[in-house]
Design a protein around this motif. Structure first.
Motif, PDB file in Angstrom:
ATOM      1  N   LYS A 175       0.821  -1.399  -0.065  1.00 11.04           N
ATOM      2  CA  LYS A 175       0.111  -0.319  -0.004  1.00 11.04           C
ATOM      3  C   LYS A 175       0.753   1.387   0.136  1.00 11.04           C
ATOM      4  O   LYS A 175       0.553   2.053  -0.792  1.00 11.04           O
ATOM      5  N   LEU A 176       1.937   1.281   1.263  1.00 15.66           N
ATOM      6  CA  LEU A 176       2.569   2.179   0.911  1.00 15.66           C
ATOM      7  C   LEU A 176       3.390   2.729  -0.607  1.00 15.66           C
ATOM      8  O   LEU A 176       3.604   3.615  -0.940  1.00 15.66           O
ATOM      9  N   GLN A 177       3.534   1.453  -1.023  1.00 10.32           N
ATOM     10  CA  GLN A 177       4.265   1.254  -2.320  1.00 10.32           C
ATOM     11  C   GLN A 177       3.482   1.894  -3.602  1.00 10.32           C
ATOM     12  O   GLN A 177       3.736   2.847  -4.535  1.00 10.32           O
ATOM     13  N   GLN A 178       1.963   1.988  -3.858  1.00 10.63           N
ATOM     14  CA  GLN A 178       1.174   2.182  -4.387  1.00 10.63           C
ATOM     15  C   GLN A 178       1.220   3.256  -4.016  1.00 10.63           C
ATOM     16  O   GLN A 178       0.795   4.155  -5.296  1.00 10.63           O
ATOM     17  N   GLY A 179       1.101   3.460  -3.247  1.00 14.18           N
ATOM     18  CA  GLY A 179       1.177   5.241  -2.183  1.00 14.18           C
ATOM     19  C   GLY A 179       1.989   5.850  -3.468  1.00 14.18           C
ATOM     20  O   GLY A 179       1.626   7.524  -3.906  1.00 14.18           O
ATOM     21  N   PHE A 180       3.030   5.650  -2.929  1.00 16.93           N
ATOM     22  CA  PHE A 180       4.116   6.759  -3.447  1.00 16.93           C
ATOM     23  C   PHE A 180       4.197   6.153  -5.304  1.00 16.93           C
ATOM     24  O   PHE A 180       4.763   7.557  -5.699  1.00 16.93           O
ATOM     25  N   GLN A 181       3.953   5.276  -6.156  1.00 14.97           N
ATOM     26  CA  GLN A 181       3.556   5.299  -7.226  1.00 14.97           C
ATOM     27  C   GLN A 181       3.115   6.322  -7.501  1.00 14.97           C
ATOM     28  O   GLN A 181       3.140   6.591  -8.826  1.00 14.97           O
ATOM     29  N   GLU A 182       1.492   6.725  -7.142  1.00  6.54           N
ATOM     30  CA  GLU A 182       0.231   7.156  -7.665  1.00  6.54           C
ATOM     31  C   GLU A 182       0.946   8.673  -7.345  1.00  6.54           C
ATOM     32  O   GLU A 182       0.324   9.069  -8.058  1.00  6.54           O
TER      33      GLU A 182
ATOM     34  N   ILE B 114     -11.324  -7.967   9.303  1.00 11.54           N
ATOM     35  CA  ILE B 114     -10.500  -8.091   8.480  1.00 11.54           C
ATOM     36  C   ILE B 114     -10.662  -7.264   7.152  1.00 11.54           C
ATOM     37  O   ILE B 114      -9.688  -5.635   6.938  1.00 11.54           O
ATOM     38  N   ALA B 115     -11.239  -7.273   7.068  1.00 13.18           N
ATOM     39  CA  ALA B 115     -11.479  -5.673   5.449  1.00 13.18           C
ATOM     40  C   ALA B 115     -11.826  -4.607   6.414  1.00 13.18           C
ATOM     41  O   ALA B 115     -10.715  -3.818   5.673  1.00 13.18           O
ATOM     42  N   LEU B 116     -12.020  -4.240   7.305  1.00 13.27           N
ATOM     43  CA  LEU B 116     -12.480  -3.101   8.109  1.00 13.27           C
ATOM     44  C   LEU B 116     -11.138  -2.691   8.430  1.00 13.27           C
ATOM     45  O   LEU B 116     -10.522  -1.332   7.985  1.00 13.27           O
ATOM     46  N   ARG B 117     -10.185  -3.531   9.090  1.00 10.25           N
ATOM     47  CA  ARG B 117      -8.613  -2.944   9.275  1.00 10.25           C
ATOM     48  C   ARG B 117      -7.719  -3.104   8.207  1.00 10.25           C
ATOM     49  O   ARG B 117      -6.797  -1.908   7.851  1.00 10.25           O
TER      50      ARG B 117
ATOM     51  N   ALA C 243      -6.150   0.246   6.604  1.00  5.93           N
ATOM     52  CA  ALA C 243      -4.291   0.332   6.841  1.00  5.93           C
ATOM     53  C   ALA C 243      -4.335   1.331   5.666  1.00  5.93           C
ATOM     54  O   ALA C 243      -3.044   1.621   5.663  1.00  5.93           O
ATOM     55  N   GLY C 244      -5.211   1.173   5.211  1.00  8.67           N
ATOM     56  CA  GLY C 244      -5.053   1.194   3.455  1.00  8.67           C
ATOM     57  C   GLY C 244      -4.966   2.816   3.526  1.00  8.67           C
ATOM     58  O   GLY C 244      -4.203   4.008   3.220  1.00  8.67           O
ATOM     59  N   GLU C 245      -5.606   3.830   3.974  1.00  7.87           N
ATOM     60  CA  GLU C 245      -5.546   5.088   4.487  1.00  7.87           C
ATOM     61  C   GLU C 245      -4.386   5.717   5.153  1.00  7.87           C
ATOM     62  O   GLU C 245      -3.981   6.101   4.564  1.00  7.87           O
ATOM     63  N   ALA C 246      -4.463   4.835   6.014  1.00  6.56           N
ATOM     64  CA  ALA C 246      -3.109   5.671   6.759  1.00  6.56           C
ATOM     65  C   ALA C 246      -1.772   5.213   6.416  1.00  6.56           C
ATOM     66  O   ALA C 246      -1.413   6.118   6.246  1.00  6.56           O
ATOM     67  N   ALA C 247      -1.795   3.745   5.065  1.00 10.75           N
ATOM     68  CA  ALA C 247      -0.265   4.218   4.168  1.00 10.75           C
ATOM     69  C   ALA C 247      -0.437   5.363   2.965  1.00 10.75           C
ATOM     70  O   ALA C 247       0.543   5.878   4.026  1.00 10.75           O
ATOM     71  N   LYS C 248      -1.975   5.602   3.058  1.00  2.88           N
ATOM     72  CA  LYS C 248      -1.369   6.939   1.830  1.00  2.88           C
ATOM     73  C   LYS C 248      -1.316   8.236   2.632  1.00  2.88           C
ATOM     74  O   LYS C 248      -0.428   8.997   2.179  1.00  2.88           O
ATOM     75  N   LYS C 249      -1.938   8.761   4.034  1.00  2.87           N
ATOM     76  CA  LYS C 249      -1.691   9.666   5.490  1.00  2.87           C
ATOM     77  C   LYS C 249       0.162   9.215   4.839  1.00  2.87           C
ATOM     78  O   LYS C 249      -0.034  10.527   5.431  1.00  2.87           O
ATOM     79  N   ALA C 250       0.375   8.468   5.313  1.00  3.78           N
ATOM     80  CA  ALA C 250       1.978   8.157   5.987  1.00  3.78           C
ATOM     81  C   ALA C 250       2.776   8.711   4.243  1.00  3.78           C
ATOM     82  O   ALA C 250       3.739   9.487   4.576  1.00  3.78           O
ATOM     83  N   VAL C 251       2.161   8.330   3.487  1.00  5.02           N
ATOM     84  CA  VAL C 251       3.108   8.927   2.130  1.00  5.02           C
ATOM     85  C   VAL C 251       2.819  11.046   1.625  1.00  5.02           C
ATOM     86  O   VAL C 251       4.285  10.508   1.506  1.00  5.02           O
ATOM     87  N   ASP C 252       2.007  11.156   1.996  1.00  5.50           N
ATOM     88  CA  ASP C 252       1.703  12.308   2.172  1.00  5.50           C
ATOM     89  C   ASP C 252       2.975  12.721   2.841  1.00  5.50           C
ATOM     90  O   ASP C 252       3.848  14.185   2.932  1.00  5.50           O
ATOM     91  N   GLU C 253       2.401  12.687   4.553  1.00  4.05           N
ATOM     92  CA  GLU C 253       3.195  13.227   5.374  1.00  4.05           C
ATOM     93  C   GLU C 253       5.266  13.143   5.348  1.00  4.05           C
ATOM     94  O   GLU C 253       5.908  13.403   5.053  1.00  4.05           O
ATOM     95  N   ILE C 254       5.208  11.756   4.310  1.00  2.87           N
ATOM     96  CA  ILE C 254       6.851  11.380   4.277  1.00  2.87           C
ATOM     97  C   ILE C 254       7.271  12.882   3.575  1.00  2.87           C
ATOM     98  O   ILE C 254       7.812  12.901   3.140  1.00  2.87           O
TER      99      ILE C 254
END
Length: 258
Positions: free
Chosen positions: A24-31, A139-142, A146-157
């Protein structure tokens, strides 16, 4: 046009939670039009690859929490990293946010002594793979969270926002539980076994991150290098791998992340 940042995420994942976040982090960076590789860190610890100093502008390091600290394989990986000026971010996953998975102080210190500079740290709560039952909705919720949190982390980084997880004396003391687990894993390594459903496909032998499993005398042999990542049990197509002492605490049904 600004040159794309070169990023590599090294991760360890037993049952797939940390790999999911890494992807998910990789996807966020690539986007965001950044170049991002993803590599299981056992490629380094098993000697199949080497860390290439100076190849990346930013390195991500991820691990699942084992007894309130990083698993032994992650600590071994750190010892193989070069002494150089390297920016990095750290992330960890666990089924519960208890004490944020323990303190990362020792990891930060070891990396700082190697010249590595921490840019960001994050915790991702993922589905538990022990002590629970499979709940597809949870499982689906978490996974979605996690996907949303990863996207946010990419923005912050990428924005240069430095964030660190809490670290205090209580959390650092709690890290000591991990040493007991590491010792227990080695002593309990020989208690793994494959039952009559084992087809001898060899998948567990290939996937074991420490090279702990082999074929001997026509059956599976478990040595003393187990880190209890559960990857062998999780990936067995016949559900043939069990533990003599801890079977009661392990999931009987594997879950699949979306």
């Amino acid at each position: 046009m600004e040159k794309a940042m070169r990023i590599c995420i090294y991760y360890f994942s037993g049952t797939g939670n940390t790999e999911y976040v890494a992807r998910k982090l990789q996807q966020g960076f690539q986007e965001r039009s950044e170049f991002c590789d993803v590599l299981p860190l056992e490629e380094i610890t098993l000697g199949r690859a080497k860390f290439s100093e100076g190849s990346y502008d930013l390195v991500g390091l991820g691990f699942p929490v084992h007894a309130l600290d990083a698993p032994q394989i992650f600590r071994d990986f750190i010892e193989l990293l070069p002494f150089c000026r390297q920016d990095y971010f750290l992330f960890k996953t666990a089924g519960d946010r208890f004490l944020w998975g323990g303190s990362s102080y020792a990891i930060r210190l070891k990396l700082a002594n190697r010249g590595w500079k921490m840019k960001h740290e994050a915790f991702y709560r993922m589905p538990s793979n022990v002590f629970t039952r499979v709940n597809s909705n949870k499982i689906a919720l978490r996974a979605a969270q996690a996907g949303e949190a990863a996207k946010k982390a990419v923005d912050e980084i990428l924005a240069g926002e430095k964030k660190l997880l809490p670290s205090n004396a209580v959390m650092r003391l709690a890290n000591g539980f991990n040493r007991f687990e590491s010792t227990g894993c080695k002593h309990g390594s020989g208690d793994w076994f494959a039952d009559e459903k084992c087809s001898k496909c060899g998948l567990c032998v290939v996937k074991c991150p420490t090279g702990n499993i082999s074929f001997q005398d026509g059956g599976l042999h478990f040595a003393d290098k187990c880190i209890f990542c559960l990857r062998c049990r999780w990936n067995c197509p016949a559900s043939a791998i069990h533990h003599r002492k801890l079977e009661l605490f392990l999931l009987k049904e594997r879950f699949t992340l979306p």
